[in-house]
Write a protein that holds these residues in place. Structure first.
Motif, PDB file in Angstrom:
ATOM      1  N   ASP A 109       0.831  -1.206   0.000  1.00 27.99           N
ATOM      2  CA  ASP A 109       0.000   0.000   0.000  1.00 27.99           C
ATOM      3  C   ASP A 109       0.868   1.259   0.000  1.00 27.99           C
ATOM      4  O   ASP A 109       0.563   2.250  -0.691  1.00 27.99           O
ATOM      5  N   ARG A 161      -0.499  -0.566  -8.084  1.00 29.88           N
ATOM      6  CA  ARG A 161      -1.895  -0.855  -7.746  1.00 29.88           C
ATOM      7  C   ARG A 161      -2.224  -2.332  -7.989  1.00 29.88           C
ATOM      8  O   ARG A 161      -2.902  -2.977  -7.179  1.00 29.88           O
ATOM      9  N   LEU A 164      -0.617  -4.514  -5.270  1.00 31.34           N
ATOM     10  CA  LEU A 164      -1.394  -4.474  -4.030  1.00 31.34           C
ATOM     11  C   LEU A 164      -2.593  -5.399  -4.114  1.00 31.34           C
ATOM     12  O   LEU A 164      -2.930  -6.102  -3.149  1.00 31.34           O
TER      13      LEU A 164
END
Length: 323
Positions: A109, A161, A164
């Motif tokens: 994150d 992204r 994650l």
């Protein structure tokens, strides 16, 4: 008289005397057999060396008693190796099943946040330079560099992204199943080696008496070779021979009476098997006299005879009368 005649007459006179006879008191036919006992050979299932032999011939044993201990040089190492592999595969499968740790999710994150900030700054720089480039205040090269930086940071943001998302989703179902299957296979290998080690400790399969000790400490036996023989005196049996004319009177499960020589006690035996092939069969059985020489083995077991019947003793079995 020719030799053929002598052999035929001798065979016809001798076999009835040994196999069937008539009792002088009752007139019933009898057959004589020699008592045997059920014996079980016990030995290792693989090549192994005897370490200890705990019984002697004549010792009584119970089912489950340890008789001897064997070993192989690599057995201990093989068990340890299999256990280590099982522990490693189980840990790997457990890790995949538990999914990602909170720290891993937090790190992914943070990496996404850094990439997003870089992409936002590069986009802002490009937006500020484009009007200046239109007025001619910024060179073409500076504008191209700003556009390349914006595309690069945007790609890194998209990759972060996706990373994650993958961390949060954990391992795929197929991978978790494969890891679990590998762990089960490794544990099966451990069980197999432990079973091998257990098989090297020989135990008595039945209640009985050690009738033969065939190994001494230090000797190496092949797989399946008998180390000890356990006899069961409680299950004596005898094989008698009857002619084809008596055979129709007998069937498996019938009860017959029997006596020992010089003993008036009557023992009850049960027919457990009847031979399907004749013995003492002439090559060409054409005449009636030759057909009388056809004999069939009948196994009679005395399951409730106590300790009166011992292997090697002759026993006379009374046959059922003709109908």
């Amino acid at each position: 008289m020719t030799n053929r005649c002598v052999r035929q007459i001798g065979l016809r006179c001798l076999l009835p005397a040994l196999v069937t006879a008539c009792s002088p008191n009752s007139g019933l036919e009898t057959a004589v057999g020699t008592l045997e006992m059920v014996e079980v050979n016990v030995g290792p299932l693989q090549v192994a060396r005897a370490v200890r032999v705990l019984v002697q011939e004549g010792d009584p044993v119970r089912a489950g008693d340890t008789l001897a201990v064997f070993s192989t040089p690599t057995l201990t190492a093989s068990v340890a190796q299999a256990e280590a592999r099982a522990a490693a595969t189980d840990a790997a499968a457990q890790e995949l099943a538990n999914g990602p740790r909170p720290a891993e999710i937090a790190r992914a994150d943070q990496e996404l946040a850094v990439a997003d900030a870089d992409a936002t700054r590069a986009a802002a720089d490009l937006a500020r330079l484009e009007p200046l480039a239109a007025q001619g205040d910024v060179s073409r090269a500076t504008l191209d560099a700003a556009r390349a930086a914006a595309r690069s940071t945007a790609s890194r943001r998209d990759a972060a992204r996706e990373a994650l998302r993958l961390v949060r989703d954990g391992a795929r179902v197929e991978r978790r199943r494969a890891a679990a299957a590998e762990a089960r296979g490794a544990q099966a290998a451990v069980d197999a080696w432990k079973a091998t080690a257990s098989d090297l400790v020989l135990v008595s399969p039945v209640d009985g008496v050690i009738s033969s000790r065939n190994v001494e400490p230090g000797e190496v036996l092949a797989a399946g070779q008998s180390a000890l023989t356990v006899g069961q005196p409680s299950r004596p049996w005898a094989r008698i021979y009857v002619s084809q004319f008596v055979l129709p009177r007998l069937k498996a499960g019938d009860t017959l009476s029997a006596r020992l020589d010089g003993d008036t006690t009557t023992f009850r035996g049960r027919i457990t098997a009847i031979a399907t092939r004749a013995e003492f069969t002439p090559r060409v059985a054409l005449t009636e006299q030759e057909r009388e020489d056809l004999l069939f083995g009948v196994k009679v077991e005395f399951a409730e005879a106590g300790d009166r019947l011992r292997a090697g003793m002759p026993i006379t079995v009374t046959l059922p009368p003709a109908q």
